[in-house]
Motif scaffolding. Structure first.
Motif, PDB file in Angstrom:
ATOM      1  N   ASN A 108       0.824  -1.208   0.000  1.00 44.98           N
ATOM      2  CA  ASN A 108       0.000   0.000   0.000  1.00 44.98           C
ATOM      3  C   ASN A 108       0.860   1.260   0.000  1.00 44.98           C
ATOM      4  O   ASN A 108       0.431   2.314   0.436  1.00 44.98           O
ATOM      5  CB  ASN A 108      -0.950   0.009   1.204  1.00 44.98           C
ATOM      6  CG  ASN A 108      -1.986   1.116   1.111  1.00 44.98           C
ATOM      7  OD1 ASN A 108      -2.420   1.457   0.024  1.00 44.98           O
ATOM      8  ND2 ASN A 108      -2.366   1.678   2.236  1.00 44.98           N
ATOM      9  N   GLN A 109       2.090   1.126  -0.440  1.00 45.23           N
ATOM     10  CA  GLN A 109       2.987   2.266  -0.518  1.00 45.23           C
ATOM     11  C   GLN A 109       3.615   2.326  -1.900  1.00 45.23           C
ATOM     12  O   GLN A 109       3.597   1.351  -2.650  1.00 45.23           O
ATOM     13  CB  GLN A 109       4.075   2.179   0.554  1.00 45.23           C
ATOM     14  CG  GLN A 109       3.542   2.302   1.971  1.00 45.23           C
ATOM     15  CD  GLN A 109       4.660   2.328   2.996  1.00 45.23           C
ATOM     16  OE1 GLN A 109       5.769   1.886   2.723  1.00 45.23           O
ATOM     17  NE2 GLN A 109       4.365   2.843   4.174  1.00 45.23           N
ATOM     18  N   GLY A 110       4.169   3.488  -2.235  1.00 43.94           N
ATOM     19  CA  GLY A 110       4.804   3.613  -3.531  1.00 43.94           C
ATOM     20  C   GLY A 110       5.327   5.010  -3.776  1.00 43.94           C
ATOM     21  O   GLY A 110       5.411   5.834  -2.861  1.00 43.94           O
ATOM     22  N   THR A 111       5.676   5.278  -5.032  1.00 47.17           N
ATOM     23  CA  THR A 111       6.196   6.583  -5.432  1.00 47.17           C
ATOM     24  C   THR A 111       5.343   7.148  -6.566  1.00 47.17           C
ATOM     25  O   THR A 111       4.784   6.402  -7.369  1.00 47.17           O
ATOM     26  CB  THR A 111       7.657   6.480  -5.904  1.00 47.17           C
ATOM     27  OG1 THR A 111       7.723   5.574  -7.017  1.00 47.17           O
ATOM     28  CG2 THR A 111       8.551   5.973  -4.788  1.00 47.17           C
ATOM     29  N   LEU A 223       7.008  12.324  -5.279  1.00 46.80           N
ATOM     30  CA  LEU A 223       6.307  12.057  -4.029  1.00 46.80           C
ATOM     31  C   LEU A 223       6.469  10.602  -3.614  1.00 46.80           C
ATOM     32  O   LEU A 223       6.575   9.708  -4.459  1.00 46.80           O
ATOM     33  CB  LEU A 223       4.814  12.367  -4.182  1.00 46.80           C
ATOM     34  CG  LEU A 223       4.450  13.745  -4.753  1.00 46.80           C
ATOM     35  CD1 LEU A 223       2.972  13.803  -5.079  1.00 46.80           C
ATOM     36  CD2 LEU A 223       4.824  14.835  -3.770  1.00 46.80           C
ATOM     37  N   THR A 224       6.466  10.360  -2.312  1.00 51.56           N
ATOM     38  CA  THR A 224       6.458   9.003  -1.768  1.00 51.56           C
ATOM     39  C   THR A 224       5.433   8.938  -0.647  1.00 51.56           C
ATOM     40  O   THR A 224       5.099   9.949  -0.027  1.00 51.56           O
ATOM     41  CB  THR A 224       7.838   8.601  -1.211  1.00 51.56           C
ATOM     42  OG1 THR A 224       8.210   9.523  -0.171  1.00 51.56           O
ATOM     43  CG2 THR A 224       8.896   8.614  -2.294  1.00 51.56           C
ATOM     44  N   GLY A 225       4.920   7.720  -0.389  1.00 48.24           N
ATOM     45  CA  GLY A 225       3.962   7.561   0.694  1.00 48.24           C
ATOM     46  C   GLY A 225       3.010   6.426   0.427  1.00 48.24           C
ATOM     47  O   GLY A 225       3.368   5.425  -0.196  1.00 48.24           O
ATOM     48  N   SER A 226       1.767   6.605   0.871  1.00 47.82           N
ATOM     49  CA  SER A 226       0.751   5.569   0.745  1.00 47.82           C
ATOM     50  C   SER A 226      -0.449   6.118  -0.010  1.00 47.82           C
ATOM     51  O   SER A 226      -0.430   7.254  -0.492  1.00 47.82           O
ATOM     52  CB  SER A 226       0.319   5.095   2.132  1.00 47.82           C
ATOM     53  OG  SER A 226      -0.370   6.132   2.809  1.00 47.82           O
ATOM     54  N   SER A 227      -1.511   5.306  -0.073  1.00 46.76           N
ATOM     55  CA  SER A 227      -2.724   5.742  -0.757  1.00 46.76           C
ATOM     56  C   SER A 227      -3.489   6.796   0.030  1.00 46.76           C
ATOM     57  O   SER A 227      -4.513   7.296  -0.433  1.00 46.76           O
ATOM     58  CB  SER A 227      -3.642   4.541  -1.015  1.00 46.76           C
ATOM     59  OG  SER A 227      -3.019   3.622  -1.884  1.00 46.76           O
ATOM     60  N   SER A 228      -3.010   7.144   1.229  1.00 48.45           N
ATOM     61  CA  SER A 228      -3.702   8.139   2.049  1.00 48.45           C
ATOM     62  C   SER A 228      -2.865   9.378   2.331  1.00 48.45           C
ATOM     63  O   SER A 228      -3.414  10.423   2.688  1.00 48.45           O
ATOM     64  CB  SER A 228      -4.141   7.521   3.382  1.00 48.45           C
ATOM     65  OG  SER A 228      -3.016   7.020   4.090  1.00 48.45           O
ATOM     66  N   SER A 229      -1.544   9.312   2.177  1.00 46.63           N
ATOM     67  CA  SER A 229      -0.704  10.486   2.427  1.00 46.63           C
ATOM     68  C   SER A 229       0.552  10.423   1.567  1.00 46.63           C
ATOM     69  O   SER A 229       1.118   9.350   1.354  1.00 46.63           O
ATOM     70  CB  SER A 229      -0.318  10.583   3.908  1.00 46.63           C
ATOM     71  OG  SER A 229       0.476   9.479   4.288  1.00 46.63           O
ATOM     72  N   LEU A 230       0.971  11.598   1.064  1.00 47.12           N
ATOM     73  CA  LEU A 230       2.141  11.697   0.198  1.00 47.12           C
ATOM     74  C   LEU A 230       2.974  12.909   0.605  1.00 47.12           C
ATOM     75  O   LEU A 230       2.429  13.956   0.969  1.00 47.12           O
ATOM     76  CB  LEU A 230       1.723  11.853  -1.267  1.00 47.12           C
ATOM     77  CG  LEU A 230       0.993  10.681  -1.928  1.00 47.12           C
ATOM     78  CD1 LEU A 230       0.399  11.116  -3.258  1.00 47.12           C
ATOM     79  CD2 LEU A 230       1.936   9.498  -2.124  1.00 47.12           C
ATOM     80  N   THR A 231       4.271  12.773   0.540  1.00 46.35           N
ATOM     81  CA  THR A 231       5.182  13.890   0.781  1.00 46.35           C
ATOM     82  C   THR A 231       6.283  13.850  -0.263  1.00 46.35           C
ATOM     83  O   THR A 231       6.584  12.793  -0.830  1.00 46.35           O
ATOM     84  CB  THR A 231       5.824  13.827   2.183  1.00 46.35           C
ATOM     85  OG1 THR A 231       6.566  12.605   2.302  1.00 46.35           O
ATOM     86  CG2 THR A 231       4.767  13.894   3.271  1.00 46.35           C
TER      87      THR A 231
END
Length: 258
Positions: A108-111, A223-231
């Motif tokens: 559930n994570q990615g770029t 960006l990196t993070g999950s389907s709910s938050s990205l930074t």
């Protein structure tokens, strides 16, 4: 305690361990949930001077191909535009995933890599045509152009006088553009002062033409993070016809899914 009781207790312990292992998720994300960034996102975009502005994205993620729009409030350079890019899910079973499950667990994570582009007219003055040369000029008169919309720069120019040979002595024969300016949506008004020696002398008149050629600027978001938050970070060139944006075309961005 009999051997039968010991075997039964051992069986219960092993069963509980297996149930816990198979029902658990990955510490890297949600069990068997794909990384997808479709939807509405909102957060802050901070420039290199650490000034934060409200930013929002609307994204559509179709098997890793991402399109959408960006809107930024109050940024000197980036106001918004169309987004295109890719979303790549992190490999399964890479962060404490459960090896006893029959299916591999998605993290559930990615770029996400996105580029926002905006096509805009440079809006500079490209030519000035003398409509009326005026009369009684002994020195070149002052020339001024009206102010462009907010964010643009005013054009400047100098007048040149005619000659006796060309039968334009005492008249304005042309205007040299010393700075085309930028940001004009419609052609600016050209004002030429009348000859000071004679209050009744007719002043020269001219019309301007603006450059309608377009320039395409772009800023890239990583960006990196999950389907709910990205930074992540952003960098690029925006409003390339001006120099005031150079210090604000890089910074950081934080987004949360609505």
């Amino acid at each position: 305690m009999t051997v039968r009781v010991l075997i039964r207790l051992l069986t219960l312990v092993l069963t509980g361990t297996l149930v816990h292992a198979c029902s658990g998720g990955s510490s890297g994300g949600v069990y068997n949930q794909a990384f997808n960034v479709s939807g509405q996102w909102t957060g802050t975009l901070s420039d290199s001077a650490a000034v934060a502005r409200t930013a929002s994205m609307t994204l559509s993620d179709g098997d890793g191909t991402v399109t959408g729009t960006l809107s930024v409030v109050g940024h000197t350079c980036i106001s918004g535009g169309s987004l295109t890019g890719t979303a790549v899910q992190a490999p399964a079973n890479t962060t404490d995933d459960n090896p006893l499950t029959s299916d591999q667990e998605n993290s559930n994570q990615g770029t996400v890599n996105l580029t926002v582009t905006s096509t805009q007219a440079s809006g500079g003055v490209s030519a000035v045509t003398i409509a009326l040369g005026g009369e009684d000029y002994s020195t070149p008169p002052a020339v001024s152009f009206s102010t462009p919309p907010s964010g643009g720069s005013r054009a400047t120019g100098v007048a040149i006088l005619g000659t006796v040979t060309a039968d334009t002595d005492g008249q304005v024969a042309g205007i040299i553009i010393t700075d085309p300016g930028s940001g004009y949506v419609i052609a600016p008004t050209v004002t030429i002062t009348a000859a000071s020696e004679d209050d009744d002398a007719q002043g020269a008149q001219a019309t301007a033409t603006i450059d309608t050629a377009t320039v395409t600027d772009s800023v890239t978001f990583t960006l990196t993070g999950s389907s709910s938050s990205l930074t992540g970070q952003y960098s690029g060139v925006w409003k390339s016809t001006t120099t005031s944006c150079a210090s604000q075309t890089q910074g950081t961005i934080t987004l949360s899914r609505l």
